[in-house]
Enzyme design. Structure first.
Site, mmCIF file in Angstrom:
data_model
loop_
_atom_site.group_PDB
_atom_site.id
_atom_site.type_symbol
_atom_site.label_atom_id
_atom_site.label_comp_id
_atom_site.label_asym_id
_atom_site.label_seq_id
_atom_site.Cartn_x
_atom_site.Cartn_y
_atom_site.Cartn_z
ATOM 1 N N ASP A 78 12.813 30.497 -1.039
ATOM 2 C CA ASP A 78 12.577 29.683 0.151
ATOM 3 C C ASP A 78 12.031 28.338 -0.324
ATOM 4 O O ASP A 78 10.852 28.210 -0.658
ATOM 5 C CB ASP A 78 11.570 30.383 1.071
ATOM 6 C CG ASP A 78 11.252 29.545 2.311
ATOM 7 O OD1 ASP A 78 11.879 28.480 2.491
ATOM 8 O OD2 ASP A 78 10.360 29.952 3.081
ATOM 9 N N LEU A 79 12.897 27.326 -0.358
ATOM 10 C CA LEU A 79 12.487 26.023 -0.876
ATOM 11 C C LEU A 79 11.505 25.302 0.043
ATOM 12 O O LEU A 79 10.901 24.307 -0.364
ATOM 13 C CB LEU A 79 13.712 25.140 -1.102
ATOM 14 C CG LEU A 79 14.645 25.543 -2.242
ATOM 15 C CD1 LEU A 79 15.788 24.557 -2.380
ATOM 16 C CD2 LEU A 79 13.874 25.627 -3.556
ATOM 17 N N HIS A 85 33.300 13.945 5.479
ATOM 18 C CA HIS A 85 33.989 15.044 4.817
ATOM 19 C C HIS A 85 34.977 14.428 3.845
ATOM 20 O O HIS A 85 35.191 13.213 3.811
ATOM 21 C CB HIS A 85 34.697 15.927 5.850
ATOM 22 C CG HIS A 85 35.237 17.203 5.275
ATOM 23 N ND1 HIS A 85 34.435 18.134 4.641
ATOM 24 C CD2 HIS A 85 36.494 17.698 5.233
ATOM 25 C CE1 HIS A 85 35.184 19.151 4.241
ATOM 26 N NE2 HIS A 85 36.439 18.909 4.578
ATOM 27 N N ASP A 86 35.612 15.276 3.044
ATOM 28 C CA ASP A 86 36.539 14.824 2.019
ATOM 29 C C ASP A 86 37.525 13.786 2.546
ATOM 30 O O ASP A 86 37.740 12.740 1.923
ATOM 31 C CB ASP A 86 37.290 16.042 1.458
ATOM 32 C CG ASP A 86 38.130 15.721 0.244
ATOM 33 O OD1 ASP A 86 39.207 15.123 0.412
ATOM 34 O OD2 ASP A 86 37.722 16.082 -0.875
ATOM 35 N N ILE A 87 38.135 14.047 3.700
ATOM 36 C CA ILE A 87 39.172 13.153 4.210
ATOM 37 C C ILE A 87 38.621 11.769 4.543
ATOM 38 O O ILE A 87 39.326 10.753 4.430
ATOM 39 C CB ILE A 87 39.883 13.780 5.430
ATOM 40 C CG1 ILE A 87 41.210 13.065 5.699
ATOM 41 C CG2 ILE A 87 38.967 13.798 6.645
ATOM 42 C CD1 ILE A 87 42.077 13.776 6.712
ATOM 43 N N ASP A 117 36.037 15.943 -3.037
ATOM 44 C CA ASP A 117 35.084 17.002 -3.362
ATOM 45 C C ASP A 117 35.069 17.314 -4.857
ATOM 46 O O ASP A 117 34.019 17.263 -5.515
ATOM 47 C CB ASP A 117 35.418 18.283 -2.601
ATOM 48 C CG ASP A 117 34.834 18.301 -1.194
ATOM 49 O OD1 ASP A 117 34.153 17.335 -0.833
ATOM 50 O OD2 ASP A 117 35.077 19.265 -0.471
ATOM 51 N N GLY A 134 23.383 18.746 -3.844
ATOM 52 C CA GLY A 134 24.371 18.076 -3.020
ATOM 53 C C GLY A 134 23.935 17.899 -1.591
ATOM 54 O O GLY A 134 24.771 17.879 -0.682
#
Length: 238
Positions: free
Chosen positions: A76-77, A142-144, A170, A99
């Site tokens: 649990d960070l 997102h990637d696109i 990605d 990330g």
């Protein structure tokens, strides 16, 4: 907490057998970068959320496939104990992969300042869509989105753009670029004793992958229209 290694087909030590990486669990480019390093023999310890983070995909899930060769521990960070365990792992590691959106690890108390305080030789690797600062840094994406802004999407396809899976941003502009930066940082840290922060913004990585095409457009030998160049479908056999 649990700590177990996901099996690999080949158990040979590899060129990075003396390298340890801590990977904060995420999706896409971070796990991919960790997998590449584990494939090359690095000891990659993935820090998972307690109970897992859920997944939209059926088994075997993408995260399971990208976890090959790694060890894992659930923490649990947001707790003091979890944060202290991560910092203790970083004290004896070569690099970290994260990330999250900008500012998340700083709020968790495991940002670059805290990490480099416990290990000045650490290479702190970050993957974001738009970078840590700038007008789009806090914008969802997102990637696109990244390949569109960097010019890759408009250059792929014939009548309409063709989405090249999530390979370009990605995994290419994010994961691959981070691995290159981490390895360079580790080489430097081992000779100088000084770590660094490696920031791999996917939009920058995609623009870099497009260097030849952007250069060709500036030089007049690459045309802007899709399907009108020797490498984009017009001449499939050159």
């Amino acid at each position: 907490a649990r700590c177990a290694r996901t099996p690999m087909a080949d158990s040979s030590p590899g060129p990075l057998a003396d390298v340890r990486i801590v990977e904060l669990a995420g999706i896409g480019p971070g796990p991919y970068a960790g997998m590449l390093l584990a494939d090359m023999g690095a000891d990659v310890i993935k820090v998972d959320r307690i109970g897992g983070g859920g997944d939209l995909f059926p088994a075997p899930r993408p995260t399971e496939i990208l976890d090959r060769g790694k060890r894992s521990i659930e923490l649990d960070l947001k707790s003091d104990a979890g944060r202290e365990i991560v910092l203790s792992l970083l004290a004896d590691s070569d690099a970290l992969i994260e990330g999250f959106r900008p500012g998340v690890t700083e709020r968790l108390g495991v940002g670059p300042a805290e990490a480099l305080a416990v290990n000045p030789r650490l290479v702190y690797g970050r993957i974001t869509g738009w970078g840590q600062s700038g007008p789009l840094a806090e914008t969802a994406g997102h990637d696109i989105d990244y390949i569109a802004v960097a010019g890759a999407l408009g250059s792929i396809g014939d009548d309409a753009p063709v989405v090249p899976l999530n390979l370009v941003a990605d995994f290419g502009g994010g994961g691959m670029f981070l691995v290159a930066g981490l390895l360079a940082g580790i080489v430097s840290a081992r000779s100088t004793g000084v770590g660094t922060v490696v920031d791999a913004a996917m939009v920058d990585g995609v623009a870099h992958l497009m260097s030849m095409m952007h250069g060709g457009r500036a030089g007049g030998w690459w045309r802007s229209g899709r399907g009108s160049n020797v490498l984009d479908g017009t001449a499939p056999f050159y």
